[in-house]
Design a protein around this motif. Structure first.
Motif, short mmCIF file in Angstrom:
data_model
loop_
_atom_site.label_atom_id
_atom_site.label_comp_id
_atom_site.label_asym_id
_atom_site.label_seq_id
_atom_site.Cartn_x
_atom_site.Cartn_y
_atom_site.Cartn_z
N ASP A 87 0.80 -1.22 0.00
CA ASP A 87 0.00 0.00 0.00
C ASP A 87 0.83 1.27 0.00
OD1 ASP A 87 -2.59 -0.79 -0.30
OD2 ASP A 87 -2.97 -1.07 1.84
N LYS A 88 2.07 1.20 0.45
CA LYS A 88 2.90 2.39 0.51
C LYS A 88 3.83 2.54 -0.70
CE LYS A 88 2.71 3.11 5.50
NZ LYS A 88 3.48 3.41 6.72
N VAL A 89 3.56 1.77 -1.75
CA VAL A 89 4.31 1.90 -3.00
C VAL A 89 3.31 2.16 -4.13
CG1 VAL A 89 5.83 0.78 -4.67
CG2 VAL A 89 6.16 0.38 -2.23
N LEU A 90 3.55 3.22 -4.88
CA LEU A 90 2.75 3.49 -6.08
C LEU A 90 3.56 3.08 -7.30
CD1 LEU A 90 1.24 7.00 -5.25
CD2 LEU A 90 0.18 4.75 -4.98
N SER A 91 2.92 2.36 -8.20
CA SER A 91 3.61 1.90 -9.41
C SER A 91 2.69 2.15 -10.61
CB SER A 91 3.96 0.42 -9.31
OG SER A 91 2.86 -0.36 -8.89
N TYR A 92 3.30 2.65 -11.68
CA TYR A 92 2.50 3.01 -12.85
C TYR A 92 3.40 3.06 -14.07
CZ TYR A 92 4.25 7.44 -10.94
OH TYR A 92 5.04 8.42 -10.39
N ILE A 93 2.76 2.94 -15.22
CA ILE A 93 3.45 3.03 -16.50
C ILE A 93 3.14 4.38 -17.13
CG2 ILE A 93 3.36 2.18 -18.89
CD1 ILE A 93 3.28 -0.65 -17.76
N ARG A 94 4.14 5.03 -17.66
CA ARG A 94 3.97 6.21 -18.50
C ARG A 94 4.31 5.80 -19.93
NH1 ARG A 94 3.19 11.10 -16.78
NH2 ARG A 94 1.93 10.98 -18.68
N LYS A 95 3.38 6.03 -20.83
CA LYS A 95 3.46 5.41 -22.15
C LYS A 95 3.08 6.41 -23.24
CE LYS A 95 1.45 1.50 -24.70
NZ LYS A 95 0.50 0.37 -24.61
N SER A 96 3.95 6.54 -24.24
CA SER A 96 3.62 7.27 -25.46
C SER A 96 3.68 6.30 -26.63
CB SER A 96 4.59 8.43 -25.67
OG SER A 96 5.90 7.95 -25.92
N LYS A 97 3.53 6.83 -27.83
CA LYS A 97 3.54 5.97 -29.01
C LYS A 97 4.87 5.24 -29.17
CE LYS A 97 3.89 7.85 -33.08
NZ LYS A 97 3.60 8.59 -34.34
N ASP A 98 5.96 5.90 -28.77
CA ASP A 98 7.29 5.37 -29.07
C ASP A 98 8.05 4.83 -27.87
OD1 ASP A 98 7.02 6.13 -31.79
OD2 ASP A 98 7.52 8.20 -31.23
N GLU A 99 7.57 5.07 -26.66
CA GLU A 99 8.35 4.64 -25.50
C GLU A 99 7.45 4.40 -24.30
OE1 GLU A 99 11.17 7.74 -24.87
OE2 GLU A 99 9.65 9.31 -24.84
N GLU A 100 8.03 3.68 -23.34
CA GLU A 100 7.25 3.24 -22.18
C GLU A 100 8.19 3.12 -20.98
OE1 GLU A 100 3.96 -0.32 -21.38
OE2 GLU A 100 5.01 -0.13 -23.30
#
Length: 543
Positions: free
Chosen positions: A467-480
């Protein structure tokens, strides 16, 4: 909780004890706690119905003239860090209350019915830095021009200059007074330099790829503003026919009467002067949450005639400002959520729901200016504790929106204590300088501005078991990129609900882009073990 009534918005307050009076104070009445008293309609029940213009409004109940409290029936608390109740009134008089039920599958009224106006690409890529000339450096505009190299090193690309005009003398507090109590909208305080030196500073910033925003004081001037003598009709007046400002405890201000068309023309002409003559790139509109929305639209239309790109930053949380007038509104929710996560008051699931509730309650494509510090609140390291300053910065610079830094935030400056510090002689304390925090900001700012995944990409939360860790992907057309941020004082081992996330990284280049407190930033390659040290930030590139 406020609802639509027959004559406007209806407020109801149920008192826990017998009280003598209850009033409603908010952005719709300039926080005047003596303007809208509620009527007692039962032993403990108080009611008020009044007309309120469309837009986002913050408010509190004022009990017995002294106790300011949030509406116990309204779950929507503002993201301004000042614990206000919030509501949005539509053009049809309906009252919208943001709840965490709002999501991509269940978008709110504004998201379904409106799109944000088109903004220049440069503001989407922006990292904004706010400063006051006297506090930041010596020698005013010339001294600031000499600091452009510092901003380039840090990586910020938009400077927001706090007011530099002549400050009123009457009822002044402190040696220099409130910098927002401007006596003449066309003036420059000579202690900061000349008009030519201001132009030279802006030209130097522009030559180095840095835009400059002027802080514009809306709604008011100093109580001895030059127009109070020549055009007294431009100002609000009390029962004694004296100029005054309706917001409490601001006796050194004179409120502007926006009902007067000549005043509106005067303000628009003054803003156009600074925009065209000095080549400012836009304006930050102070206290725009109590400015008539139609006038903000007039300002945008006026400046648009110049033919040059510009932005308007609204110091408000109003969804409607995105539709007709402004490029950015404020969002201080990260500061509040980080503290709640670190203290165990919010779970990871709660954070995801809150984040999405903001996204899907605003018009599609809205840009929020996200902050950890702003001029009316304490330093973030003081509020969160120094160990949370780095992970908080990671979150600020890798989520959606446009991040903004308060001067000194990047090196853990400790002496600035809200904008009231500026009323007297004050300069930032550059010693001690937290070099480690500065490098943390520097790396993440460059990562953000150089990769479209962060300034123009999707954000997809990846749920984990901590619960104390946030994880997420940031994604565009060419990179992630995969971002993981720990707000825990303990080391943790992560497991992801999305089982193939490890395969996507280990099957690619296994590239760690950044690891705070561990490996140096750069192109280090190793298989992820999903172990996170206390307060660590970890960013992987997915190829």
């Amino acid at each position: 909780m406020p609802v639509k009534g027959a004559q406007g918005v209806k407020f109801v307050y149920i008192a826990q004890d017998h009280v003598q009076s209850v009033a409603v104070a908010g952005t719709f009445n300039s926080w005047n706690h003596q303007a809208d008293y509620m009527q007692q309609t039962g032993e403990r029940r108080w009611e008020l119905e009044r007309s309120i213009a469309k837009g986002r409004h913050l408010y509190k109940f004022v009990v017995n003239g002294e106790e300011w409290i949030v509406d116990p029936q309204n779950p929507n608390i503002s993201e301004d860090g000042q614990n206000n109740s919030a509501m949005t009134v539509t053009e049809n008089g309906e009252v919208l209350i943001r709840t965490t039920d709002i999501s991509a599958r269940n978008p709110g009224f504004m998201y379904k019915n409106y799109s944000a106006l088109e903004s220049p690409e440069w503001i989407r890529k922006a990292v904004i830095y706010e400063l006051h000339l006297r506090a930041f450096n010596e020698n005013g505009f010339t001294g600031l021009a000499e600091k452009i190299g510092y901003f380039k090193q840090l990586g910020v690309n938009v400077l927001w200059i706090m007011p530099f005009g002549l400050v009123g003398e009457q009822k002044r507090i402190g040696k220099h007074g409130d910098p927002y109590a401007i006596r003449d909208y066309y003036s420059i305080d000579p202690s900061f330099g000349t008009a030519e030196e201001l132009k030279a500073m802006i030209n130097e910033a522009h030559a180095n790829g840095i835009r400059v925003i002027m802080d514009w004081v809306m709604n008011r001037g100093s109580v001895d503003h030059i127009l109070t003598e020549t055009h007294p009709e431009y100002f609000t007046r009390n029962e004694n026919d004296e100029v005054y400002y309706e917001v409490p405890n601001r006796d050194y201000f004179a409120g502007l009467n926006f009902d007067h068309p000549d005043l509106r023309r005067y303000i628009k002409k003054a803003m156009s002067y600074w925009f065209a003559e000095f080549q400012f790139d836009g304006f930050r509109l102070d206290d725009s949450d109590i400015t008539p929305s139609a006038f903000l639209t007039e300002i945008r239309n006026e400046l648009g005639q110049n033919g040059r790109e510009f932005v308007l930053i609204s110091q408000s949380y109003d969804e409607y400002h995105h539709v007709d007038s402004c490029d950015l509104t404020y969002d201080g929710s990260l500061r509040l959520m980080i503290k709640a996560v670190a203290e165990g008051a919010l779970s990871q699931k709660d954070v995801i729901k809150i984040y999405h509730s903001y996204t899907y309650s605003f018009p599609r494509g809205s840009l929020r200016m996200r902050w950890l510090e702003e001029k009316e609140l304490s330093r973030v390291a003081e509020y969160l504790g120094p160990k949370l300053a780095k992970p908080a910065a990671t979150l600020l610079l890798t989520v959606e929106g446009v991040p903004f830094l308060m001067m000194g935030q990047e090196f853990n400056e400790r002496t600035f204590n809200t904008w009231k510090s500026l009323f007297d002689d004050y300069q930032l304390d550059w010693t001690p300088f937290d070099q480690e925090l500065f490098e943390h900001y520097r790396f993440l700012i460059r990562l953000r501005t150089e990769h479209a995944a962060f300034w123009n990409g999707e954000l997809i939360f990846i749920k984990n078991n901590q619960d104390k860790v946030l994880s997420y992907i940031r994604k565009s057309k060419d990179e992630e990129f995969l971002v993981m941020v720990s707000f825990s004082e303990d080391p943790l081992v992560l497991e992801f609900e999305e089982k193939n996330i490890a395969d996507r990284i280990t099957g690619a280049a296994k590239q760690v882009v950044y690891r705070s407190g561990g490996a140096n930033p750069g192109n280090e390659h190793h298989a992820p073990d999903w172990r996170m040290e206390p307060y660590e930030s970890l960013i992987y590139r997915i190829q």
